[in-house]
Scaffold this active site. Structure first.
Site, PDB file in Angstrom:
ATOM      1  CB  CYS A   1      -4.664  -1.678   6.728  1.00  0.00           C
ATOM      2  SG  CYS A   1      -3.679  -3.166   6.545  1.00  0.00           S
TER       3      CYS A   1
ATOM      4  NE  ARG B   1       1.231  -5.103  12.027  1.00  0.00           N
ATOM      5  CZ  ARG B   1       1.457  -5.383  10.739  1.00  0.00           C
ATOM      6  NH1 ARG B   1       2.296  -4.640  10.051  1.00  0.00           N
ATOM      7  NH2 ARG B   1       0.855  -6.399  10.161  1.00  0.00           N
TER       8      ARG B   1
ATOM      9  CE  LYS C   1       0.154   1.357   5.783  1.00  0.00           C
ATOM     10  NZ  LYS C   1       1.099   0.365   5.273  1.00  0.00           N
TER      11      LYS C   1
ATOM     12  CG  ASN D   1      -7.714   0.044   3.460  1.00  0.00           C
ATOM     13  OD1 ASN D   1      -8.532  -0.847   3.213  1.00  0.00           O
ATOM     14  ND2 ASN D   1      -6.443  -0.200   3.672  1.00  0.00           N
TER      15      ASN D   1
ATOM     16  CB  THR E   1      -0.898   0.006   1.245  1.00  0.00           C
ATOM     17  OG1 THR E   1      -1.657  -1.194   1.226  1.00  0.00           O
ATOM     18  CG2 THR E   1      -1.843   1.192   1.250  1.00  0.00           C
TER      19      THR E   1
HETATM   20  C1  UGA Z   1      -8.296  -3.766   5.999  1.00  0.00           C
HETATM   21  C2  UGA Z   1      -9.296  -3.830   4.838  1.00  0.00           C
HETATM   22  O1  UGA Z   1     -10.546  -4.336   5.302  1.00  0.00           O
HETATM   23  C3  UGA Z   1      -8.763  -4.745   3.713  1.00  0.00           C
HETATM   24  O2  UGA Z   1      -9.648  -4.731   2.605  1.00  0.00           O
HETATM   25  C4  UGA Z   1      -7.373  -4.242   3.280  1.00  0.00           C
HETATM   26  O3  UGA Z   1      -6.812  -5.084   2.273  1.00  0.00           O
HETATM   27  C5  UGA Z   1      -6.452  -4.228   4.486  1.00  0.00           C
HETATM   28  O4  UGA Z   1      -7.028  -3.359   5.505  1.00  0.00           O
HETATM   29  C6  UGA Z   1      -5.114  -3.700   4.038  1.00  0.00           C
HETATM   30  O5  UGA Z   1      -5.030  -2.541   3.637  1.00  0.00           O
HETATM   31  O6  UGA Z   1      -4.150  -4.486   3.968  1.00  0.00           O
HETATM   32  P1  UGA Z   1      -7.713  -5.382   8.063  1.00  0.00           P
HETATM   33  O7  UGA Z   1      -6.791  -4.306   8.529  1.00  0.00           O
HETATM   34  O8  UGA Z   1      -7.253  -6.776   8.035  1.00  0.00           O
HETATM   35  O9  UGA Z   1      -8.237  -5.071   6.566  1.00  0.00           O
HETATM   36  O10 UGA Z   1      -8.965  -5.329   9.038  1.00  0.00           O
HETATM   37  P2  UGA Z   1     -10.518  -4.955   8.919  1.00  0.00           P
HETATM   38  O11 UGA Z   1     -11.315  -6.182   8.837  1.00  0.00           O
HETATM   39  O12 UGA Z   1     -10.724  -3.934   7.884  1.00  0.00           O
HETATM   40  O13 UGA Z   1     -10.769  -4.306  10.366  1.00  0.00           O
HETATM   41  C7  UGA Z   1     -10.096  -3.126  10.746  1.00  0.00           C
HETATM   42  C8  UGA Z   1     -10.589  -2.638  12.085  1.00  0.00           C
HETATM   43  O14 UGA Z   1     -11.923  -2.154  11.994  1.00  0.00           O
HETATM   44  C9  UGA Z   1     -10.596  -3.688  13.192  1.00  0.00           C
HETATM   45  O15 UGA Z   1     -10.086  -3.122  14.369  1.00  0.00           O
HETATM   46  C10 UGA Z   1     -12.073  -4.024  13.351  1.00  0.00           C
HETATM   47  O16 UGA Z   1     -12.398  -4.466  14.645  1.00  0.00           O
HETATM   48  C11 UGA Z   1     -12.724  -2.690  13.047  1.00  0.00           C
HETATM   49  N1  UGA Z   1     -14.123  -2.802  12.557  1.00  0.00           N
HETATM   50  C12 UGA Z   1     -14.381  -3.474  11.412  1.00  0.00           C
HETATM   51  C13 UGA Z   1     -15.138  -2.192  13.267  1.00  0.00           C
HETATM   52  O17 UGA Z   1     -14.907  -1.543  14.319  1.00  0.00           O
HETATM   53  N2  UGA Z   1     -16.421  -2.277  12.788  1.00  0.00           N
HETATM   54  C14 UGA Z   1     -16.713  -2.951  11.651  1.00  0.00           C
HETATM   55  O18 UGA Z   1     -17.913  -2.988  11.270  1.00  0.00           O
HETATM   56  C15 UGA Z   1     -15.680  -3.563  10.940  1.00  0.00           C
END
Ligand code: UGA
Length: 462
Positions: free
Chosen positions: A282, A349, A285, A230, A142
């Site tokens: 992600c 992280r 950031k 994101n 990214t």
């Molecule tokens: C995120 C994106 O969802 C991916 O599509 C992307 O490829 C990735 O970043 C990246 O850039 O590499 P990720 O960081 O694995 O994926 O996690 P998410 O599932 O997006 O969750 C992120 C945060 O949001 C977590 O702390 C989660 O608990 C929180 N979250 C998620 C909420 O508070 N509410 C929600 O409804 C969904």
């Protein structure tokens, strides 16, 4: 913009695929999952990872981090002979036409991306490029919009005028930690960013049989799509967290309200779960990065600054809930279920728990931490907490609740839902739960006698 709805019928059988050798630089989440996935699909994949400890684990077939099914797929790809971890970047630069760049781009103190790993990769690649063959370099890390173009320039710079035949593409990755293997094989879309259309065929050779539409755009557009996606997800989360705050004031239940909002197909229920804020490597950031980008280009970043502020304020809100529930925090035993930033991963992280711990310690609490997968990473990355007499880290969910005055749930592992709450009620001194992810079935939990609080709903539990 070209949407390749009818994907090119190339590379029909795996024999032909095996002729395509793919090089991957960097075996983090994106690099390792991409390597394993492409090897599983029949390509011959060579991977270079500069961290020798990690590389040695991978050579032995040991996954260096927890991710569902990763270990199984790693062994499968190694045993098939399609996946090989190499000691020198030169090995893959010489033999692979397609070279994926999957190195880390952490955020620096000034809130911009640290591009030093990309720079180092460009230099290494430039040093080993053969002058007579074309190489296609695909950026998957990214990165800020414009990076692919820069990367090409940097390679030419390091080539110092030597004959060079490279093309650059940007194919961002959208996989989620905790679902990475599934997401790799089942993407919603494949974005291929190119500035020279002549390499589209080379790239669709790799992606033609994924069950997803392929969108062809410029490299900078592809990079912006990743960043903006994101940031849209972050915006959705901060939006629902804001609505959950007003629910508490109006006597509404956020679960009813979010269902009512999300049932509109244009909005959808995904990423509309309220909680104590988003973390991970992600979303926070990329939010910082988009704010910096907007400022640099003199576009008002007000939307993203608000999203960030709402997210940062979640911990203050949680602390207020804890203070209210306990009345006095000093000397109390507080159990925290959750160290990783979400369920399904041992990645800590930017986990909200890391922000919560110092506040609770300042207030004089004793903390007992439990997480199904992340205690090991926590001990390694925060040795000062491991020796802090006011913090205990346990591997057993029930042990974490002994004599406890409060359980705070900070991530959303299924295991918590399945816990024996009858037993936990008996083990705790004062059976109170603050559910920061709204995962416990709350009419049911009240039947055990718990005092129970969640996000976005206020009710009298005693
Ligand atoms: C995120 C994106 O969802 C991916 O599509 C992307 O490829 C990735 O970043 C990246 O850039 O590499 P990720 O960081 O694995 O994926 O996690 P998410 O599932 O997006 O969750 C992120 C945060 O949001 C977590 O702390 C989660 O608990 C929180 N979250 C998620 C909420 O508070 N509410 C929600 O409804 C969904």
């Amino acid at each position: 913009m070209v949407l390749l709805e009818e994907k090119l019928e190339r590379v029909k059988d795996s024999e032909e695929k095996k002729e395509i050798k793919i090089g991957i630089v960097g075996a983090g989440y994106v690099g390792l999952v991409t390597s394993i996935g492409l090897a599983y699909k029949g390509f011959k994949v060579l991977v270079f990872e500069k961290n020798k400890e990690k590389l040695n684990l991978l050579k032995k077939g040991i996954a260096p981090f927890y991710e569902p099914d990763l270990q199984k797929f790693l062994l499968n790809s190694l045993n098939s002979g399609n996946l090989e971890f190499v000691d020198e970047i030169s090995q893959l630069v010489k033999s692979c036409k397609h070279i994926y760049i999957c190195v880390g781009t952490p955020i620096k103190e000034d809130q911009t991306y640290d591009m030093s790993f990309l720079d180092a990769a460009a230099k290494e690649i430039a040093n080993h490029l053969p002058s007579n063959e074309q190489k296609i370099i695909i950026i998957k890390s990214t990165v800020p919009p414009g990076t692919a173009k820069w990367f090409k320039k940097i390679i030419y710079r390091y080539r110092r005028g030597k004959k060079t035949n490279i093309e650059i593409a940007s194919i961002p990755e959208f996989l989620r930690e905790g679902n990475a293997i599934y997401d790799f094989f089942n993407p919603n879309r494949i974005i291929i960013g190119v500035d020279n259309k002549s390499i589209i065929d080379d790239l669709t050779q790799i992606y033609h049989d994924f069950p997803a539409p392929i969108l062809i755009v410029s490299t900078t557009e592809a990079e912006l799509i990743k960043l903006a996606s994101n940031c849209f997800l972050s915006t959705k989360i901060s939006f629902i967290n804001s609505i959950s705050d007003i629910c508490e004031k109006l006597g509404c239940d956020i679960e009813n309200v979010r269902t009512g909002i999300g049932l509109d197909n244009r909005i959808g229920l995904d990423f509309l779960k309220p909680g104590i804020g988003f973390g991970g490597s992600c979303l926070p950031k990329d939010l910082e990065a988009i704010i910096s980008l907007f400022k640099e280009k003199q576009v008002d970043p007000i939307l993203f600054e608000a999203v960030k502020k709402i997210n940062n304020d979640r911990i203050t809100l949680l602390m207020n809930k804890i203070k209210k529930a306990l009345w006095n925090i000093k000397g109390k035993i507080i159990t925290i279920w959750g160290i990783s930033f979400k369920a399904g991963t041992d990645d800590i992280r930017e986990s909200p728990t890391l922000k919560l711990i110092p506040h609770l310690l300042n207030e004089g609490a004793y903390l007992v931490l439990y997480d199904p997968k992340a205690t090991h990473n926590f001990k390694n990355q925060f040795p000062q907490y491991s020796i802090n007499p006011n913090i205990k880290i346990t591997e057993d969910i029930y042990e974490s609740t002994v004599n406890s005055n409060l359980i705070v749930i900070t991530n959303d592992w299924e295991e918590y839902k399945k816990a024996d709450f009858f037993k936990i009620y008996e083990l705790m001194e004062t059976p109170i739960i603050i559910d920061g992810r709204n995962i416990i079935n709350y009419p049911e939990i009240l039947e055990y006698g718990f005092e129970y609080y969640r996000i976005g709903v206020i009710y009298e539990s005693t």
